[in-house]
Design an enzyme around this catalytic site. Structure first.
Site, mmCIF file in Angstrom:
data_model
loop_
_atom_site.group_PDB
_atom_site.id
_atom_site.type_symbol
_atom_site.label_atom_id
_atom_site.label_comp_id
_atom_site.label_asym_id
_atom_site.label_seq_id
_atom_site.Cartn_x
_atom_site.Cartn_y
_atom_site.Cartn_z
ATOM 1 N N THR A 167 0.835 -1.200 0.000
ATOM 2 C CA THR A 167 0.000 0.000 0.000
ATOM 3 C C THR A 167 0.869 1.250 0.000
ATOM 4 O OG1 THR A 167 -1.391 1.307 1.489
ATOM 5 C CG2 THR A 167 -0.114 -0.405 2.509
ATOM 6 N N ASP A 168 0.315 2.343 -0.508
ATOM 7 C CA ASP A 168 1.062 3.608 -0.469
ATOM 8 C C ASP A 168 1.213 4.127 0.966
ATOM 9 O OD1 ASP A 168 -1.590 4.322 -0.039
ATOM 10 O OD2 ASP A 168 -1.641 5.898 -1.565
ATOM 11 N N GLU A 169 0.438 3.539 1.902
ATOM 12 C CA GLU A 169 0.495 4.041 3.277
ATOM 13 C C GLU A 169 1.845 3.778 3.935
ATOM 14 O OE1 GLU A 169 -3.152 3.483 5.502
ATOM 15 O OE2 GLU A 169 -4.305 3.330 3.656
ATOM 16 N N TYR B 184 -1.205 -0.297 11.093
ATOM 17 C CA TYR B 184 -1.469 -0.967 9.811
ATOM 18 C C TYR B 184 -0.323 -0.723 8.844
ATOM 19 C CZ TYR B 184 -3.171 -1.425 5.006
ATOM 20 O OH TYR B 184 -3.272 -1.732 3.664
ATOM 21 N N LYS C 211 2.513 -3.363 7.243
ATOM 22 C CA LYS C 211 2.695 -3.582 5.806
ATOM 23 C C LYS C 211 4.138 -3.252 5.396
ATOM 24 C CE LYS C 211 -0.090 -4.553 3.119
ATOM 25 N NZ LYS C 211 -0.565 -5.893 2.639
HETATM 26 P P1 NAD Z 1 -9.906 -6.972 3.093
HETATM 27 O O1 NAD Z 1 -9.779 -6.663 4.541
HETATM 28 O O2 NAD Z 1 -11.162 -6.682 2.380
HETATM 29 O O3 NAD Z 1 -9.613 -8.528 2.870
HETATM 30 C C1 NAD Z 1 -8.599 -9.204 3.528
HETATM 31 C C2 NAD Z 1 -8.772 -10.699 3.261
HETATM 32 O O4 NAD Z 1 -7.696 -11.387 3.917
HETATM 33 C C3 NAD Z 1 -10.072 -11.268 3.838
HETATM 34 O O5 NAD Z 1 -10.641 -12.182 2.922
HETATM 35 C C4 NAD Z 1 -9.613 -11.995 5.087
HETATM 36 O O6 NAD Z 1 -10.446 -13.098 5.445
HETATM 37 C C5 NAD Z 1 -8.220 -12.452 4.689
HETATM 38 N N1 NAD Z 1 -7.338 -12.667 5.839
HETATM 39 C C6 NAD Z 1 -7.148 -11.836 6.891
HETATM 40 N N2 NAD Z 1 -6.276 -12.393 7.763
HETATM 41 C C7 NAD Z 1 -5.897 -13.585 7.226
HETATM 42 C C8 NAD Z 1 -5.007 -14.605 7.634
HETATM 43 N N3 NAD Z 1 -4.350 -14.531 8.809
HETATM 44 N N4 NAD Z 1 -4.847 -15.694 6.840
HETATM 45 C C9 NAD Z 1 -5.537 -15.799 5.668
HETATM 46 N N5 NAD Z 1 -6.397 -14.862 5.244
HETATM 47 C C10 NAD Z 1 -6.564 -13.767 6.007
HETATM 48 O O7 NAD Z 1 -8.669 -6.262 2.406
HETATM 49 P P2 NAD Z 1 -8.563 -5.562 0.965
HETATM 50 O O8 NAD Z 1 -9.045 -4.175 1.064
HETATM 51 O O9 NAD Z 1 -9.106 -6.482 -0.050
HETATM 52 O O10 NAD Z 1 -6.975 -5.493 0.815
HETATM 53 C C11 NAD Z 1 -6.251 -6.591 0.268
HETATM 54 C C12 NAD Z 1 -4.774 -6.259 0.291
HETATM 55 O O11 NAD Z 1 -4.532 -5.082 -0.458
HETATM 56 C C13 NAD Z 1 -4.217 -6.012 1.690
HETATM 57 O O12 NAD Z 1 -2.946 -6.603 1.752
HETATM 58 C C14 NAD Z 1 -4.117 -4.494 1.766
HETATM 59 O O13 NAD Z 1 -3.060 -4.121 2.622
HETATM 60 C C15 NAD Z 1 -3.816 -4.139 0.332
HETATM 61 N N6 NAD Z 1 -4.285 -2.808 -0.101
HETATM 62 C C16 NAD Z 1 -5.574 -2.422 0.087
HETATM 63 C C17 NAD Z 1 -6.002 -1.184 -0.378
HETATM 64 C C18 NAD Z 1 -7.437 -0.738 -0.220
HETATM 65 O O14 NAD Z 1 -7.760 0.404 -0.561
HETATM 66 N N7 NAD Z 1 -8.341 -1.567 0.247
HETATM 67 C C19 NAD Z 1 -5.108 -0.329 -1.030
HETATM 68 C C20 NAD Z 1 -3.783 -0.756 -1.210
HETATM 69 C C21 NAD Z 1 -3.398 -1.995 -0.746
HETATM 70 P P1 TYD Z 2 -10.374 4.487 4.953
HETATM 71 O O1 TYD Z 2 -11.411 4.120 3.947
HETATM 72 O O2 TYD Z 2 -10.410 3.851 6.299
HETATM 73 O O3 TYD Z 2 -8.958 4.244 4.244
HETATM 74 P P2 TYD Z 2 -7.470 4.661 4.748
HETATM 75 O O4 TYD Z 2 -7.515 5.078 6.156
HETATM 76 O O5 TYD Z 2 -6.710 3.382 4.562
HETATM 77 O O6 TYD Z 2 -7.043 5.756 3.814
HETATM 78 O O7 TYD Z 2 -10.416 6.064 5.166
HETATM 79 C C1 TYD Z 2 -10.284 6.952 4.069
HETATM 80 C C2 TYD Z 2 -10.253 8.342 4.626
HETATM 81 O O8 TYD Z 2 -11.543 8.645 5.182
HETATM 82 C C3 TYD Z 2 -9.262 8.530 5.769
HETATM 83 O O9 TYD Z 2 -8.673 9.822 5.661
HETATM 84 C C4 TYD Z 2 -10.103 8.436 7.016
HETATM 85 C C5 TYD Z 2 -11.445 8.984 6.574
HETATM 86 N N1 TYD Z 2 -12.618 8.397 7.258
HETATM 87 C C6 TYD Z 2 -13.572 9.250 7.824
HETATM 88 O O10 TYD Z 2 -13.450 10.485 7.791
HETATM 89 N N2 TYD Z 2 -14.665 8.682 8.437
HETATM 90 C C7 TYD Z 2 -14.824 7.317 8.509
HETATM 91 O O11 TYD Z 2 -15.828 6.864 9.122
HETATM 92 C C8 TYD Z 2 -13.841 6.475 7.906
HETATM 93 C C9 TYD Z 2 -13.991 4.985 7.951
HETATM 94 C C10 TYD Z 2 -12.759 7.059 7.277
#
Ligand code: NAD
Ligand code: TYD
Length: 348
Positions: free
Chosen positions: A131-133, A156, A160
């Protein structure tokens, strides 16, 4: 023909990616290793569950015996590691779980790949979904590039970043063929309603208050999940091992403007009672990063990737998906979600 181990394939991005791969590469054998935490949902994968070359394995990547068994049973060519605890607010409540899954889990996968592939890895790949975070927070200007130093602020992001460093170490020490991708905030179908966009959609549909942290002027760079899947497809097939690829579509918006966009669509198409009066400014998230923004020049220039979905279109597709899948939304917000919601939002 490839055998691809997708971990976390029942989550938001993982299930979108599995559906995408199954459609585009019908001959690939797809393995999905997922613990099915609150964020994992096999309903997302109904379309492919009957396929002969798809196998679901319920298991925890932080359990080395489970991971070892999967690698012993299958001839895995590529690993795509999505499995993670992915939500910043949860990481503030339970950081140790993030260390366990995101760092120990990744270490187990790396070890299993190292042991099973035994150096015969010319065509093997280990793609770590990051992630970019991990880069920390930007001010008003500038972008993250692949060489920006890691400077995570939340548990988090730190977990990562820890995983990314292990992945890099397995490449630098053993020559394991790894690639790391770092994407901006995704949105689209199947996103769990703890994240901003689906949370706001769900709350608005119930005419519940829409919690905006702090002043709502923090900036996120939003990418439609299908564009992320296309980028990962290119990276898997054509990316160079040992490299990092940043993924983002130059689509920066303040949280407040995202919330207003959702409100305005729902007010016009669903319920005139959904209005900005529902917005509630609540105390800020601890360690809240101000701005994320990716410079995607490397993946654009080297792999020819382009973001294809304008935000105006992606957000409508996303809102419509939630409107058409209200049963899904009701099911995933029953049970554990209620307790989570109380812990994060009550009294705020
Ligand atoms: P999510 O939370 O929706 O899904 C996570 C999945 O991992 C779930 O199916 C969960 O059951 C599984 N999981 C959790 N712990 C586990 C374990 N110990 N063993 C096996 N499976 C496990 O997450 P997401 O939003 O789909 O993100 C997927 C990946 O992409 C993550 O690695 C996250 O860091 C990365 N990512 C997410 C975003 C975003 O905007 N959502 C952006 C950049 C990177
Ligand atoms: P989020 O979707 O949790 O993603 P991330 O924290 O990984 O960027 O949050 C996106 C942005 O929205 C973040 O700046 C936090 C803000 N946010 C709120 O203001 N209210 C909320 O209830 C949530 C879940 C997020």
């Amino acid at each position: 023909m490839k055998t691809v181990l997708v971990t976390g394939g029942a989550g938001f991005i993982g299930s979108n990616f599995l559906l995408y791969l199954a459609k585009k590469y019908p001959s690939y054998r797809l393995l999905n290793l997922d613990k099915l935490t609150y964020a994992g949902n096999l309903e997302n994968l109904k379309e492919i569950e009957e396929r002969k070359n798809y196998r679901f394995i319920r298991g925890d990547i932080a359990d080395s015996a489970v991971v070892g068994k999967v690698f012993a049973e299958e001839e895995i060519d590529w690993v795509v590691n999505f499995a993670a605890e992915s939500h910043v607010d949860r990481s503030i409540l339970m950081p140790a779980l993030f260390v366990r899954t995101n760092i120990m889990g990744t270490a187990n996968l790396l070890n299993a790949a190292l042991n099973r592939w035994e150096g015969a890895w010319e065509d093997k790949r280990f793609l770590q979904i990051s992630t970019d975070e991990v880069y920390g927070s930007l001010g008003e200007t500038g972008y993250f590039t692949e060489t920006t130093p890691l400077d995570p602020h939340t548990p988090y992001a730190a977990s990562k970043a820890g995983a990314d460093l292990l992945v890099k170490a397995y490449h630098d020490t053993y020559g394991l063929p790894v690639i790391i991708s770092r994407c901006t905030n995704n949105y689209g179908p199947y996103q769990f309603p703890e994240k901003l966009i689906p949370l706001v959609i769900n709350n608005a549909l119930h005419r519940k208050k829409l919690p905006v942290y702090g002043d709502g002027l923090q900036i996120r760079d939003w990418l439609y999940v299908e564009d992320h899947c296309k980028a990962l497809d290119l990276i898997l097939h054509r990316g160079k091992t040992g490299e990092v690829y940043n993924i983002g579509g130059h689509n920066e918006r303040t949280n407040l403007s995202v919330v207003r966009t959702v409100i305005s669509y729902l007010r016009e198409h669903v319920d005139p009672g959904i209005s900005e009066a529902l917005i509630a400014f609540v105390p800020d998230r601890k360690g809240h990063d101000f701005r994320y923004g990716i410079d995607p020049a490397k993946i654009c220039n080297e792999l020819g990737w382009r973001p294809e979905t304008p935000f105006a279109e992606g957000i409508v597709r996303t809102i419509r998906w939630y409107l058409e899948n209200r049963d899904w939304l009701e099911r995933v917000t029953a049970g554990e979600y209620q307790e989570y919601y109380r812990r994060v939002y009550e009294g705020r």
